[in-house]
Design a protein around this motif. Structure first.
Motif, mmCIF file in Angstrom:
data_model
loop_
_atom_site.group_PDB
_atom_site.id
_atom_site.type_symbol
_atom_site.label_atom_id
_atom_site.label_comp_id
_atom_site.label_asym_id
_atom_site.label_seq_id
_atom_site.Cartn_x
_atom_site.Cartn_y
_atom_site.Cartn_z
ATOM 1 N N PHE B 9 91.599 109.143 42.869
ATOM 2 C CA PHE B 9 90.193 109.122 43.297
ATOM 3 C C PHE B 9 89.298 109.266 42.079
ATOM 4 N N LEU B 10 88.376 108.352 41.926
ATOM 5 C CA LEU B 10 87.465 108.426 40.775
ATOM 6 C C LEU B 10 86.022 108.326 41.246
ATOM 7 N N GLU B 11 85.184 109.158 40.650
ATOM 8 C CA GLU B 11 83.759 109.003 40.935
ATOM 9 C C GLU B 11 83.250 107.802 40.179
ATOM 10 N N ALA B 37 89.471 99.633 43.573
ATOM 11 C CA ALA B 37 88.627 99.312 44.721
ATOM 12 C C ALA B 37 87.452 100.258 44.627
ATOM 13 N N ASP B 38 86.247 99.757 44.754
ATOM 14 C CA ASP B 38 85.133 100.690 44.589
ATOM 15 C C ASP B 38 83.991 100.469 45.563
ATOM 16 N N THR B 39 83.229 101.541 45.745
ATOM 17 C CA THR B 39 81.987 101.495 46.513
ATOM 18 C C THR B 39 80.908 101.934 45.544
ATOM 19 N N ASP B 41 79.566 104.787 45.337
ATOM 20 C CA ASP B 41 79.739 106.185 44.949
ATOM 21 C C ASP B 41 81.061 106.489 44.257
ATOM 22 N N PHE B 42 82.118 105.864 44.756
ATOM 23 C CA PHE B 42 83.434 106.227 44.239
ATOM 24 C C PHE B 42 84.335 105.008 44.134
ATOM 25 N N ILE B 44 88.780 103.816 43.894
ATOM 26 C CA ILE B 44 90.175 104.231 43.953
ATOM 27 C C ILE B 44 90.940 103.382 42.951
#
Lengths: 433, 143
Positions: B9-11, B37-39, B41-42, B44
């Motif tokens: 998990f990465l910010e 994979a990102d949004t 906010d964070f 993966i």
């Protein structure tokens, strides 16, 4: 100008005599009529006859919000339900709501105190008072309303919301006094600007009586300038009676507490020791005249200090400084009471054993915002974006249901939330009051 | 037949990916494939490394939220229609793909794709029955 000159300017010695007499009656009545108080006093080996001086107040046990919850809904009432003519309640944000009741005499007292407060804040019977506190279970609306009627002013019961209509009414009906929360007053000022209304030219507004949430001197200056009025701070809490426990006079240097009805104390919130006059600590109230819900040493959790020096307004009643904090971690966000522990319980339910989270409160324009950062632990983590987004959504919905306000949820990496002495700092409040 | 994948998990802020790769470098762990994979906010980060257990420990000890999942490594002919053929098989058999990503370079002529599916055992069976080349963990880690 006083509403009740006899009591408001009563010499201190006489006032103390009156307080002692009323305190004795209150202790006697609660001991005999409320099981909770009787038990609490018996546990300390105290009987009503042990209260011989005002100093003996210290011997009595404290009452907390938890006691009210434990006796939900009517267990703390000192009169039969047939005597109760009004019921109000808190939003119940940390579990069960707090229920408060009033007898006919209590409503009488409340209206008297609110009438005093309005006069103290500059209002008179010629005034048109627009009451924009919420009407309903919240004590703000009806409390101010009855006081204004008692005073003989013209009350416009607008309640909160529908701001443009409020402003139209203010302009067309010639409102001279506004009562609402300070943040709503500021918001109204903004909307006026958008509507092209200039308070100086278009309104007759002279006074504002604002309370029910923390605010500062800066905010006062801003409201006074923008609305072209004089603004005072009013203090109260439903457990004690509602609005009308204390109010600033024209000096605007502390709020006079109506001491013929309430005895204030300042205690050390950690030890419960009564602190010397003038020191800062937790404000505690004992009611002296309330019938339905008498309160013995109720811990408000509000942090302030008392000012003993005589006030040039002529009122002999002691003053309290503007409340500048809480001894628990309660936050007031958009008028709603929020405890970090509520967030914790939501996260616990969602499957976290020891959630690490942080509330970040800010004010954007005049609106409070709440962001909740949650550290993603192994229990919460999924390697699929969809699942994590569902998690965010779930937390958001649960939080909204529990707190009654919406929050932005941000998932953060473990250990990114600052810890002091191993314990996470739960709240960052960036608002400038 | 299953390949261990490390998910972290990465910010979504600068320096986080670098922090992971630095730790892996210090542990002498080689990355074989990765995807993010990102949004807003964070993100993966998903990794295939030569020493998955060690990588998991290293990242965990450094305080990252890490999870070990299993994926399938499939070798397919590196030509038009290679991936299409494999996907067709999986679709026909009703295997649901959560995500997939391609391997970065390889020693062989085939193209390698990592699949994350709902039911990994069924998927492996289906692929093998259709004659698709499914790689073992050892094959992948040692590439």
């Amino acid at each position: 100008m006083y509403w009740n000159e006899k009591y408001e300017t009563m010499p201190r010695e006489e006032l103390k005599k009156l307080q002692l007499e009323r305190l004795k009656q209150t202790v006697e009545r609660t001991y005999h009529n409320v099981e909770h108080y009787r038990k609490a006093m018996q546990e300390r080996g105290i009987e009503p006859s042990d209260i011989k001086t005002l100093d003996d107040l210290k011997k009595l046990p404290f009452t907390t919000k938890q006691d009210l919850r434990d006796n939900y809904p009517y267990g703390m009432f000192a009169v039969p339900m047939s005597e109760i003519v009004r019921i109000h309640s808190s939003s119940g944000t940390t579990g069960k709501p707090t229920v408060v009741g009033y007898t006919r005499n209590d409503l009488n007292t409340w209206a008297e105190l609110m009438a005093r407060a309005l006069v103290c804040g500059g209002a008179g019977r010629e005034d048109v008072i627009q009451n924009s506190y919420g009407y309903g279970l919240f004590t703000g609306g009806l409390g101010v309303h009855y006081g204004a009627e008692r005073l003989g002013a013209s009350v416009i019961p607008t309640s909160g919301g529908n701001t443009k209509r409020q402003i139209m009414i203010m302009k067309d009906y010639g409102t001279t006094v506004l009562t609402c929360t300070p943040s709503y007053a500021l918001y109204m000022a903004e909307v006026m600007q958008e509507m092209g209304i200039d308070p100086k030219k278009d309104l007759k507004l002279k006074h504002g009586i604002f309370g029910a949430e923390p605010w500062s001197e800066n905010m006062r200056r801003e409201i006074e300038t923008k609305l072209n009025i004089s603004a005072v701070d009013i203090y109260g809490l439903s457990e004690i009676i509602g609005p009308g426990v204390a109010i600033e006079c024209k000096e605007k240097r502390g709020l006079h507490i109506f001491e013929d009805h309430f005895i204030p104390e300042i205690i050390d919130p950690e030890t419960g020791e009564t602190l010397p006059m003038g020191e800062e600590g937790e404000l505690v109230f004992t009611s002296l005249t309330k019938e339905a819900l008498p309160m013995i040493r109720y811990r408000t959790r509000d942090i302030t200090r008392l000012i003993e020096e005589p006030c040039s307004c002529g009122r002999t009643h002691i003053r309290m400084e503007r409340v500048n904090g809480r001894s628990d971690d309660m936050l007031i966000i958009r008028g709603v009471n929020v405890f970090p522990s509520q967030v914790e319980s939501v996260l616990l339910e969602i499957g976290e054993t020891e959630p690490h989270y942080q509330l970040i409160v800010d004010r954007v324009g005049t609106l409070d915002t709440l962001e909740i950062q949650v550290e993603v632990s192994d229990a919460l983590f999924s390697d699929e974006v969809r699942r994590l987004e569902q998690l965010e959504d779930k937390i958001k919905k649960e939080i909204e249901t529990t707190l009654g306000i919406s929050a932005k949820i941000t998932l953060v990496e473990p250990k990114t939330i600052q810890r002091s002495e191993g314990k996470a700092k739960r709240v960052i409040d960036r608002r400038k009051f | 037949m299953k390949i261990k994948q490390i998910s972290v998990f990465l910010e979504n802020k600068s320096g986080r990916l670098a922090a992971v790769t630095k730790l892996l470098a210090a542990g002498n762990i080689n990355i074989r494939a990765l995807s993010i994979a990102d949004t807003s906010d964070f993100g993966i980060l998903r990794l295939i490394v030569n020493q998955p257990d060690k990588a998991y420990r290293v990242l965990k000890d450094a305080g990252f939220t890490v999870t070990m999942t299993e994926v399938i490594g499939v070798a397919m002919s590196d030509e038009p229609g290679g991936l299409a053929g494999v996907l067709e098989i999986l679709e026909e058999r009703g295997v649901n793909i959560e995500y997939l990503y391609a391997f970065v370079g390889s020693a062989c002529d085939d193209a390698l794709v990592m699949f994350r599916v709902e039911n990994i055992d069924d998927a492996i069976e289906v692929l093998k029955a259709e004659g698709v080349k499914v790689l073992t963990g050892e094959e992948v880690y040692s590439l």
